[in-house]
Motif scaffolding. Structure first.
Motif, mmCIF file in Angstrom:
data_model
loop_
_atom_site.group_PDB
_atom_site.id
_atom_site.type_symbol
_atom_site.label_atom_id
_atom_site.label_comp_id
_atom_site.label_asym_id
_atom_site.label_seq_id
_atom_site.Cartn_x
_atom_site.Cartn_y
_atom_site.Cartn_z
ATOM 1 N N LEU A 115 0.842 -1.197 0.000
ATOM 2 C CA LEU A 115 0.000 0.000 0.000
ATOM 3 C C LEU A 115 0.879 1.249 0.000
ATOM 4 C CD1 LEU A 115 -2.679 -1.113 2.613
ATOM 5 C CD2 LEU A 115 -2.941 -0.991 0.132
ATOM 6 N N PRO A 116 0.362 2.344 -0.563
ATOM 7 C CA PRO A 116 1.167 3.586 -0.621
ATOM 8 C C PRO A 116 1.550 4.074 0.773
ATOM 9 C CG PRO A 116 -0.766 3.734 -2.066
ATOM 10 C CD PRO A 116 -0.951 2.487 -1.268
ATOM 11 N N ASP A 117 2.784 4.620 0.867
ATOM 12 C CA ASP A 117 3.318 5.258 2.079
ATOM 13 C C ASP A 117 3.533 4.289 3.223
ATOM 14 O OD1 ASP A 117 1.084 7.900 1.325
ATOM 15 O OD2 ASP A 117 3.238 7.849 0.875
ATOM 16 N N ILE A 118 3.374 2.962 3.022
ATOM 17 C CA ILE A 118 3.639 1.973 4.075
ATOM 18 C C ILE A 118 4.976 1.314 3.760
ATOM 19 C CG2 ILE A 118 2.811 -0.063 5.292
ATOM 20 C CD1 ILE A 118 1.110 2.436 5.658
ATOM 21 N N ARG A 119 5.904 1.342 4.744
ATOM 22 C CA ARG A 119 7.244 0.812 4.499
ATOM 23 C C ARG A 119 7.544 -0.440 5.317
ATOM 24 N NH1 ARG A 119 6.627 3.256 0.809
ATOM 25 N NH2 ARG A 119 7.763 5.060 -0.046
ATOM 26 N N LEU A 120 6.796 -0.714 6.354
ATOM 27 C CA LEU A 120 7.110 -1.871 7.190
ATOM 28 C C LEU A 120 5.831 -2.326 7.880
ATOM 29 C CD1 LEU A 120 10.111 -2.600 9.397
ATOM 30 C CD2 LEU A 120 7.891 -2.560 10.519
ATOM 31 N N ALA A 121 5.650 -3.664 7.932
ATOM 32 C CA ALA A 121 4.555 -4.263 8.696
ATOM 33 C C ALA A 121 5.125 -5.437 9.491
ATOM 34 C CB ALA A 121 3.431 -4.740 7.766
ATOM 35 N N GLN A 122 4.781 -5.494 10.754
ATOM 36 C CA GLN A 122 5.362 -6.512 11.638
ATOM 37 C C GLN A 122 4.280 -7.059 12.566
ATOM 38 O OE1 GLN A 122 7.813 -5.468 15.177
ATOM 39 N NE2 GLN A 122 9.453 -6.445 14.007
ATOM 40 N N VAL A 123 4.264 -8.380 12.701
ATOM 41 C CA VAL A 123 3.363 -9.026 13.656
ATOM 42 C C VAL A 123 4.219 -9.630 14.759
ATOM 43 C CG1 VAL A 123 1.756 -10.933 14.019
ATOM 44 C CG2 VAL A 123 1.498 -9.465 12.027
ATOM 45 N N GLN A 124 3.880 -9.318 15.976
ATOM 46 C CA GLN A 124 4.632 -9.794 17.136
ATOM 47 C C GLN A 124 3.656 -10.528 18.066
ATOM 48 O OE1 GLN A 124 6.526 -6.750 19.366
ATOM 49 N NE2 GLN A 124 7.012 -8.071 21.077
ATOM 50 N N GLU A 125 3.983 -11.774 18.357
ATOM 51 C CA GLU A 125 3.134 -12.547 19.252
ATOM 52 C C GLU A 125 3.277 -12.041 20.689
ATOM 53 O OE1 GLU A 125 4.051 -16.676 19.309
ATOM 54 O OE2 GLU A 125 2.106 -17.284 20.088
ATOM 55 N N SER A 126 2.216 -12.079 21.435
ATOM 56 C CA SER A 126 2.228 -11.566 22.811
ATOM 57 C C SER A 126 3.186 -12.388 23.660
ATOM 58 C CB SER A 126 0.815 -11.635 23.412
ATOM 59 O OG SER A 126 0.866 -11.249 24.767
ATOM 60 N N LYS A 127 3.992 -11.672 24.481
ATOM 61 C CA LYS A 127 4.979 -12.340 25.314
ATOM 62 C C LYS A 127 4.335 -13.102 26.459
ATOM 63 C CE LYS A 127 8.558 -8.943 24.378
ATOM 64 N NZ LYS A 127 9.505 -7.970 24.956
ATOM 65 N N GLU A 128 3.087 -12.814 26.757
ATOM 66 C CA GLU A 128 2.406 -13.511 27.860
ATOM 67 C C GLU A 128 2.002 -14.924 27.461
ATOM 68 O OE1 GLU A 128 -0.834 -11.092 28.902
ATOM 69 O OE2 GLU A 128 0.363 -9.385 29.597
ATOM 70 N N LYS A 129 1.929 -15.203 26.156
ATOM 71 C CA LYS A 129 1.444 -16.509 25.687
ATOM 72 C C LYS A 129 2.558 -17.536 25.587
ATOM 73 C CE LYS A 129 -2.705 -14.904 25.278
ATOM 74 N NZ LYS A 129 -3.783 -15.368 26.157
ATOM 75 N N THR A 130 3.762 -17.085 25.338
ATOM 76 C CA THR A 130 4.842 -18.048 25.140
ATOM 77 C C THR A 130 6.148 -17.413 25.561
ATOM 78 O OG1 THR A 130 6.049 -19.365 23.505
ATOM 79 C CG2 THR A 130 5.130 -17.281 22.750
ATOM 80 N N GLN A 131 7.104 -18.262 25.889
ATOM 81 C CA GLN A 131 8.419 -17.759 26.288
ATOM 82 C C GLN A 131 9.217 -17.274 25.086
ATOM 83 O OE1 GLN A 131 10.385 -20.861 28.424
ATOM 84 N NE2 GLN A 131 9.067 -20.690 30.233
ATOM 85 N N HIS A 132 8.926 -17.776 23.911
ATOM 86 C CA HIS A 132 9.645 -17.383 22.690
ATOM 87 C C HIS A 132 8.629 -16.841 21.697
ATOM 88 C CE1 HIS A 132 13.239 -19.308 24.284
ATOM 89 N NE2 HIS A 132 12.476 -20.399 24.569
ATOM 90 N N PRO A 133 8.265 -15.558 21.805
ATOM 91 C CA PRO A 133 7.229 -15.001 20.946
ATOM 92 C C PRO A 133 7.660 -15.002 19.479
ATOM 93 C CG PRO A 133 8.321 -13.269 22.157
ATOM 94 C CD PRO A 133 8.805 -14.565 22.722
ATOM 95 N N LEU A 134 6.648 -15.070 18.642
ATOM 96 C CA LEU A 134 6.842 -15.126 17.197
ATOM 97 C C LEU A 134 6.919 -13.721 16.632
ATOM 98 C CD1 LEU A 134 6.812 -16.840 14.533
ATOM 99 C CD2 LEU A 134 4.313 -16.574 14.560
ATOM 100 N N TYR A 135 7.866 -13.493 15.719
ATOM 101 C CA TYR A 135 8.012 -12.208 15.032
ATOM 102 C C TYR A 135 7.976 -12.479 13.532
ATOM 103 C CZ TYR A 135 9.674 -10.117 19.374
ATOM 104 O OH TYR A 135 9.799 -9.649 20.662
ATOM 105 N N VAL A 136 7.149 -11.723 12.820
ATOM 106 C CA VAL A 136 7.123 -11.785 11.352
ATOM 107 C C VAL A 136 7.175 -10.341 10.863
ATOM 108 C CG1 VAL A 136 5.869 -12.511 9.294
ATOM 109 C CG2 VAL A 136 5.778 -13.904 11.374
ATOM 110 N N THR A 137 8.186 -10.013 10.064
ATOM 111 C CA THR A 137 8.398 -8.630 9.606
ATOM 112 C C THR A 137 8.539 -8.612 8.098
ATOM 113 O OG1 THR A 137 9.540 -8.088 11.660
ATOM 114 C CG2 THR A 137 9.851 -6.587 9.817
ATOM 115 N N VAL A 138 7.845 -7.672 7.482
ATOM 116 C CA VAL A 138 7.959 -7.435 6.041
ATOM 117 C C VAL A 138 8.234 -5.939 5.855
ATOM 118 C CG1 VAL A 138 6.787 -7.480 3.820
ATOM 119 C CG2 VAL A 138 6.423 -9.349 5.454
#
Length: 722
Positions: A115-138
Motif C-alpha cells: 500500500l502507498p506510504d507503508i514501508r514496514l509491517a510486523q506481527v509480534q506474538e504476545s509475550k504472555e502466551k509463550t516464552q519465545h514469541p513469534l516475530y514476522v516482519t515485512v
C-alpha cells in the motif's frame, strides 16, 4: 522655461572664498550625481526592493499556509489508510497468528506493505502466551519521517476474546515531502515571476510621473546662485500653467524660497562674522576665568575650591563603595626663612620644583596648592579597611617626604628642605569636606609641634598602626638581605611514628624583637609582594637541603618535603619556570610536594589546572592545605591533579569534644577516599586524637604529639641517625 547653468553654485562659492581669503577647491563635474540617474537608481531602486520584499514575504506566507493544508491532507489520508488496514486485515491476521500460519502471515503483511506510504509491517506474538514469541516482519525500517501505529490483535476462542499479538505498521512521509516540494517550487516560481512583472510596471509608472521631474528640480537647485536672482518661473516641464499638480506647486514653493534666501544671505554673512569674533573672545575669557577659579596662579595646581569640590564627591563615594581614602597636608619646614634670606623669586622657583616632585609620586591623584608652601594630596582607593588605607597613606607620605628632602638648586646654591605631613582618613575620620580639611590641618599642627620633618595621623592608633606596618616591611626587606630567615621541618608520620615526609616551615629570628611568628609577617609579605622573594628563597633552600641529604645517602625511600606556596606566588606568571629552576640537580622530583590552599584555585581554575599538570608531569606532587576552611567543592576538586588533602588543625583540635567536627572529618575522609587521595591530619596533639583518626581511616599525622618543627640538623639526627 529656461534652466540655470550648472556652474552657478561653483561660481558663487568661488566668489565667497575670494572675499574671505580661503583657497578655492576644484569645481565638481557638471551634473554630479544626477547624470547617472536611471530607472533602477535612487527612489526607484528602493521602491523596487521594498515591493519585492513585501511580495516575497506575502508569497512565502501564503505558500507555507497552502503547503501546510496539503501536508495535513496527506497525513490524514495515511491515517485513513491505516484505519482501512485495521478493518480489513485484523481478523485474518489474528487467525493466521493463532494458527501459526507463517506463509499466510507473510502474504498478508506483504499486501499491507504494497500500500502507498507503508514501508514496514510486523506481527509480534504476545509475550504472555509463550516464552519465545513469534516475530514476522515485512519491509525495511527507516529512521527519517516515520509514522508508527501499534494495533493489538485479538482472537475470539470459543467466546473468549484475548489479545494474542500486535500488528506494528510504519509509514513514511518521504512521498508526502516530495509532493510538497514540487508544489512549493511551482508556486514560488510562478508567484516570483508575477511579482517581478508587477514591480517593474509600478516602477515605470513612478518614474514617469514623479522621479524624472524630481531630477529636473534637483538640477535647477544645483544651478542656483544666490547672488544672481533667478526671475524665470520654476514650473514642471510636463504641465501647463493652468493645470498645476503637486510637483508644480513644489517648483513654485522653491522659487519663493529663493527670493527670501537672497534677501537674508548678505545679512546672515555679516552677522556670522560678528558672532564668530564675539564667541571666540567669550570662550577665551571663560576658559581663563574657569582656570583661575580652580587653579592656583603660581604652580597651576588645583586650588582650595577644586579640592573641596572633589573631596565632597570622593568622601561619600568611598563610604558607599567601602574603599578608604586619605588626605595628606604637606607643609615645608621653615620655608619663610628661605623667602626672607633669598627673596620671593627663589622661593617661587622652589615651590615650582616642589609641585613637580609631588606630581611624580602618584600622578593619578589630585594635587592641590593652598597658597605659599602648603600642598594637599587627595588619595583614593587605598584599601577596604582603615588599617590598609593607613598603611598605604603612610607609604605615600614617606615617599613624599623622601623626594622633597632631595637638594634644590637655587642659582649657585644647593638647598635642603624637610616637610611635615598631616594625614586624615575618610570615611574613618569623617566624610564631610570641611571636617576632613579641619582634621588634616590638626594632624599637620601636631606634626609641626613634634619638631617637623615627620608624619602624623589625625588618629593616634592609625599613626601607630601605619608606622608598625612600615617598620615591619622595612625589617622584612632587611631580613632577606641579611639572611635572618631559617627553615624548620615538621615530620609527617604514621600512627607508629614512622617518618613518611616533612613540611617545610619558615622561621624569622629578628635581632631585636626575637622570634617573629609567621602569622604576623607572612600577611604583610603577601601585601607588599615581598612574598615572591621569600617564597623563592624557601623553595630554593628546601631543594638545596633535599639535595644535601640525598647526596649524603640519608633519605629513606619515598621521603619528600612539602613546601607551602602563597596565592601571589602561585599566580605569578613564571611560577612554573621558577619551580623548574629549583628542581634542577634534584635526583627525584617526586620528593617535592607543593602545598596550596583552596582559595587560590577558584580564581582561575583552568589556569591552575594547566600549571599543576605541567609540574605533575615532572613528578611534583600537590597537597591542598587547610582543607575544609575555604571553598571546598566537588565541582573543582574532581578536576584538580591533587594527591593529598590536609585536614585543618581547627577540626582536629576539637573533634574529641565536638561531634560536629568529628562529622566534618569523616566527610573529608569520605571525599578523599572517593577521589583516591591520601589524607594528612594537621595539629595532632594527643594520643586520643591519633586513635580517633585511625578508627576513621586517617593514617598520616602531623602535629606536636609527634614532633614540633625542628632544624635541619635536629631532623637529620632524630630521623636519619646523623
Amino acid at each position: 522655461m529656461t534652466e540655470q547653468p550648472a556652474s552657478a553654485v561653483a561660481s558663487f562659492h568661488q566668489a565667497e572664498r575670494q572675499e574671505t581669503g580661503k583657497p578655492t577647491p576644484s569645481p565638481r563635474p557638471q551634473g554630479f550625481g544626477l547624470s547617472k540617474f536611471s530607472l533602477l537608481g535612487g527612489i526607484g531602486r528602493r521602491l523596487l526592493l521594498n515591493i519585492l520584499i513585501f511580495s516575497s514575504m506575502l508569497t512565502l506566507a501564503l505558500t507555507a499556509f497552502q503547503l501546510y493544508l496539503d501536508y495535513q491532507r496527506d497525513v490524514d489520508a495515511i491515517e485513513r489508510r491505516v484505519e482501512q488496514i485495521r478493518g480489513s486485515y485484523h481478523d485474518s491476521l489474528a487467525r493466521s497468528l493463532w494458527r501459526v500460519d507463517l506463509p499466510q502471515l507473510q502474504a498478508q503483511l506483504e499486501g499491507i506493505v504494497r500500500l502507498p506510504d507503508i514501508r514496514l509491517a510486523q506481527v509480534q506474538e504476545s509475550k504472555e502466551k509463550t516464552q519465545h514469541p513469534l516475530y514476522v516482519t515485512v519491509g525495511q525500517h527507516q529512521d527519517n519521517a516515520v509514522m508508527v501505529w501499534h494495533i493489538p490483535l485479538e482472537f475470539d476462542d470459543h467466546g473468549r476474546s484475548s489479545t494474542i499479538g500486535t500488528l506494528t505498521i510504519e509509514g513514511t512521509l518521504d512521498d508526502v515531502y516530495e509532493r510538497l516540494f514540487n508544489r512549493a517550487l511551482v508556486i514560488l516560481l510562478t508567484q516570483s515571476f508575477k511579482t517581478f512583472c508587477v514591480s517593474l510596471f509600478i516602477l515605470y509608472i513612478v518614474h514617469a510621473l514623479v522621479t524624472r521631474h524630481l531630477v529636473s528640480l534637483a538640477r535647477l537647485i544645483r544651478g542656483v546662485d544666490l547672488r544672481t536672482p533667478m526671475h524665470v518661473p520654476l514650473l514642471a516641464p510636463h504641465s501647463p500653467a493652468s493645470d498645476k499638480d503637486e510637483l508644480d506647486q513644489l517648483f513654485e514653493a522653491f522659487h519663493g524660497m529663493q527670493d527670501k534666501l537672497e534677501e537674508a544671505y548678505t545679512q546672515l554673512r555679516q552677522t556670522n562674522a560678528e558672532l564668530e569674533q564675539d564667541i571666540a573672545a567669550r570662550i577665551s575669557a571663560e576658559a581663563q576665568a574657569t582656570h583661575l577659579a580652580y587653579h592656583e596662579a603660581l604652580t597651576g595646581l588645583a586650588n582650595r575650591r577644586m579640592l573641596k569640590e572633589r573631596l565632597e564627591h570622593e568622601a561619600p563615594l568611598s563610604e558607599r563603595l567601602n574603599r578608604h581614602g586619605a588626605l595628606l597636608f604637606v607643609d615645608l619646614d621653615h620655608f619663610q626663612r628661605l623667602n626672607d634670606a633669598l627673596g620671593h623669586a627663589a622661593g617661587d622657583s622652589v615651590l615650582l620644583e616642589v609641585a613637580r616632585r609631588l606630581n611624580t609620586v602618584r600622578s593619578t591623584d589630585l594635587l592641590a596648592s593652598l597658597g605659599g608652601d602648603e600642598f594637599v594630596v587627595l588619595l583614593t582607593g587605598l584599601g577596604e579597611t582603615a588599617e590598609e588605607a593607613a598603611h598605604a597613606a603612610h607609604q605615600v607620605a614617606y615617599s613624599i617626604r623622601s623626594v622633597l628632602a632631595l637638594p634644590y638648586a637655587v642659582g649657585e646654591q644647593s638647598l635642603h628642605l624637610s616637610a611635615s605631613i598631616g594625614v586624615t582618613l575618610f570615611p574613618a575620620d569623617g566624610n564631610d569636606a570641611e571636617e576632613l580639611l579641619k582634621n588634616v590641618d590638626t594632624a599637620l599642627h601636631h606634626a609641626k609641634m613634634a619638631g617637623g620633618n615627620c608624619i602624623h595621623f589625625f588618629q593616634a592608633q592609625m599613626q601607630a598602626s601605619a608606622q608598625a606596618r612600615h617598620r615591619m616591611e622595612t625589617d622584612l626587606r632587611e631580613a632577606l638581605h641579611k639572611q635572618q630567615f631559617s627553615l624548620a621541618y615538621q615530620p609527617q608520620v604514621d600512627h607508629t611514628g614512622k617518618l613518611l615526609s616533612a613540611e617545610v616551615l619558615i622561621r624569622w629570628q629578628h635581632p631585636q624583637r626575637g622570634w617573629v611568628s609567621p602569622a604576623e609577617f607572612i600577611p604583610m609579605a603577601e601585601e607588599s609582594t615581598l612574598i615572591l622573594e621569600i617564597g623563592a628563597w624557601v623553595m630554593n633552600s628546601a631543594m638545596a637541603q633535599l639535595r644535601q641529604w640525598g647526596d649524603a645517602g640519608l633519605l629513606p625511600p619515598g621521603f619528600g618535603l612539602a613546601i607551602n606556596v602563597s596565592p601571589r606566588q602561585f599566580q605569578q606568571a613564571d611560577f612554573v619556570h621558577v619551580v623548574q629552576q629549583a628542581l634542577q640537580g634534584l635526583a627525584d622530583p617526586r620528593q617535592v610536594m607543593l602545598e596550596i590552599t583552596e582559595g587560590m584555585l577558584v580564581v582561575d581554575t583552568d589556569r591552575a589546572v594547566e600549571r599543576m599538570n605541567v609540574l605533575r608531569d615532572l613528578g611534583v606532587q600537590f597537597h591542598i592545605d587547610d582543607f575544609g576552611t575555604g571553598y571546598s567543592s566537588m565541582a573543582y576538586l574532581k578536576r584538580l591533579p591533587v594527591d593529598v588533602i590536609k585536614i585543618d588543625q581547627s577540626f582536629v583540635r576539637d573533634m574529641v569534644e565536638n561531634p560536629a567536627d568529628t562529622a566534618i572529618v569523616k566527610a573529608m575522609l569520605a571525599v578523599a577516599d572517593s577521589f583516591n587521595m591520601e589524607v594528612i591530619a594537621e595539629g595532632v596533639e594527643t594520643a586520643e586524637q591519633v586513635h580517633r583518626l585511625g578508627d576513621m581511616g586517617c593514617h598520616i599525622f602531623q602535629g606536636y604529639y609527634f614532633s614540633r618543627p625542628i632544624t635541619a640538623a635536629e631532623f637529620a639526627a632524630r630521623y636519619f641517625g646523623q
